[in-house]
Design an enzyme around this catalytic site. Structure first.
Site, PDB file in Angstrom:
ATOM      1  N   CYS A  22       0.840  -1.198   0.000  1.00 42.05           N
ATOM      2  CA  CYS A  22       0.000   0.000   0.000  1.00 42.05           C
ATOM      3  C   CYS A  22       0.874   1.247   0.000  1.00 42.05           C
ATOM      4  O   CYS A  22       1.417   1.636   1.045  1.00 42.05           O
ATOM      5  CB  CYS A  22      -0.916  -0.021   1.225  1.00 42.05           C
ATOM      6  SG  CYS A  22      -1.949   1.448   1.358  1.00 42.05           S
TER       7      CYS A  22
ATOM      8  N   CYS B 120      -0.340   4.094   2.223  1.00 42.02           N
ATOM      9  CA  CYS B 120      -0.185   3.844   3.663  1.00 42.02           C
ATOM     10  C   CYS B 120       1.278   4.024   4.091  1.00 42.02           C
ATOM     11  O   CYS B 120       1.560   4.591   5.136  1.00 42.02           O
ATOM     12  CB  CYS B 120      -0.582   2.413   4.033  1.00 42.02           C
ATOM     13  SG  CYS B 120      -2.122   1.856   3.327  1.00 42.02           S
ATOM     14  N   ASP B 121       2.210   3.516   3.291  1.00 44.69           N
ATOM     15  CA  ASP B 121       3.603   3.386   3.745  1.00 44.69           C
ATOM     16  C   ASP B 121       4.585   4.297   3.014  1.00 44.69           C
ATOM     17  O   ASP B 121       5.745   4.384   3.421  1.00 44.69           O
ATOM     18  CB  ASP B 121       4.076   1.933   3.563  1.00 44.69           C
ATOM     19  CG  ASP B 121       3.215   0.953   4.346  1.00 44.69           C
ATOM     20  OD1 ASP B 121       2.628   1.368   5.360  1.00 44.69           O
ATOM     21  OD2 ASP B 121       3.123  -0.218   3.940  1.00 44.69           O
TER      22      ASP B 121
END
Ligand code: NAP
Length: 306
Positions: free
Chosen positions: A135, A138-139
């Site tokens: 992701c 997300c990261d």
């Protein structure tokens, strides 16, 4: 503990689930959505959605999810935050079990979506969170100013590479064929960043690591040549696996685990409907998931009248 039966229980709060909730609640049905995480499903972790109509400037996926949820709640749909651990779908009264509660319902809309596929390399799971990610939104921030790789050639890979190009020093997109599955215009957008390089016809064959990922060994499929690519992170975007484990042995699935249901979303079980990315269909987009949600609510309403 067992709750009172609702007309339509929706498992999954992505675009399919909340569109079904909106249409069901507007039609006067009592509607319950059970969602294990935040609303939006995979859309909720998408930085910028450019191809959902009505948002000419694009919209953040989580913001769109919150709007979809609010739209359904405006007409009385309710949400429970919990993970469904078992489904009993065969009888006239269907039951969704969570750790603490059993939720009975007259109809069920399956809208659990799909999750990212793993590449299947030996140390992939051990390196998850230590350089291996599924992701980008997300990261990605953990890799600010660093070099990263993205594996895949679909729309997710392109969206991830574009997002990472804004944060990272260098992005290498590794694809096993010589052209993207995503539209040509998106390749142009990647080239335009000046930060994205391409390794075509190439496959990652090893994740190089000490305590965390340090790079990849990449093989060119045509020449057989291998090279070591140094990178701090790799983002895998090699497709989806439907979240249909709870349905095995109950509802007809295809060989890849997608639910067999037509455009009317009716599954092999009466009163059970499949909407969104877990349904076998040619195009998986937010807009087609939303369309499925509307069709499922319509079909569920007709079923309740029959
Ligand atoms: P996808 O379209 O299935 O693409 C997966 C990519 O990974 C393909 O390029 C595939 O290669 C490659 N791949 C698969 N297995 C691999 C392996 N073992 N090793 C290396 N490469 C592998 O998946 P997606 O990009 O996640 O998209 C899923 C669906 O969501 C699509 O329908 C897409 O249109 C949609 N989507 C929409 C949006 C949006 O609305 N903005 C954003 C993202 C995704 P091949 O090309 O050789 O098959």
């Amino acid at each position: 503990m067992e709750e009172k039966a609702c007309d339509m229980l929706i498992v999954g709060g992505g675009p399919a689930g909340y569109t079904a909730a909106l249409y069901g609640a507007r039609a006067g049905l009592s509607v319950l959505v059970i969602e294990k995480l935040a609303p939006g499903g995979q859309m909720g972790t998408t930085d910028m959605v450019d191809n959902y109509p009505g948002f000419p400037e694009g919209i953040n996926g989580f913001d769109l999810a919150m709007k979809m949820k609010a739209g359904a709640e405006r007409f009385g749909a309710q949400t429970v935050s919990a993970e469904v651990t078992a489904l009993e779908l065969a009888g006239p009264l269907k039951i969704a079990h969570t750790a603490k509660t059993a939720y009975p319902a007259r109809t069920v809309v399956l809208a659990m979506g799909a999750h990212p596929r793993e590449l299947g390399l030996p140390n992939e799971r051990a390196l998850r969170g230590k350089g291996v990610s599924y992701c980008a939104t997300c990261d990605g921030m953990f890799y600010r100013g660093k070099s990263v790789a993205v594996i895949g050639g679909g729309e997710t890979a392109v969206a991830d590479a574009l997002y990472l190009a804004r944060l990272c020093e260098r992005v290498t997109l590794i694809h096993r064929r010589d052209k993207l599955r995503a539209p040509v215009s998106q390749q142009k957008a990647l080239e335009h960043t000046g930060k994205v390089g391409f390794l075509w016809d190439s496959q990652a064959v090893e994740f190089l690591a000490d305590t965390r990922l340090t790079g990849l060994r990449v093989r060119n499929k045509k020449s057989g040549e291998e090279q070591a690519l140094s990178c701090a992170g790799v983002f895998l975007a090699v497709g989806q696996v439907p979240d249909t484990d709870l349905l095995k042995g109950q509802v007809d699935l295809d060989g890849s685990g997608y639910v067999l249901a037509g455009e009317d979303t009716r599954t092999s079980l009466p009163g059970v409907f499949a909407a969104g990315d877990l349904r076998k269909k040619p195009l998986r987009q937010i807009v087609t998931a939303a369309a499925d949600g509307a069709a499922a609510a319509q079909a569920a309403g007709e079923f309740l009248e029959e």
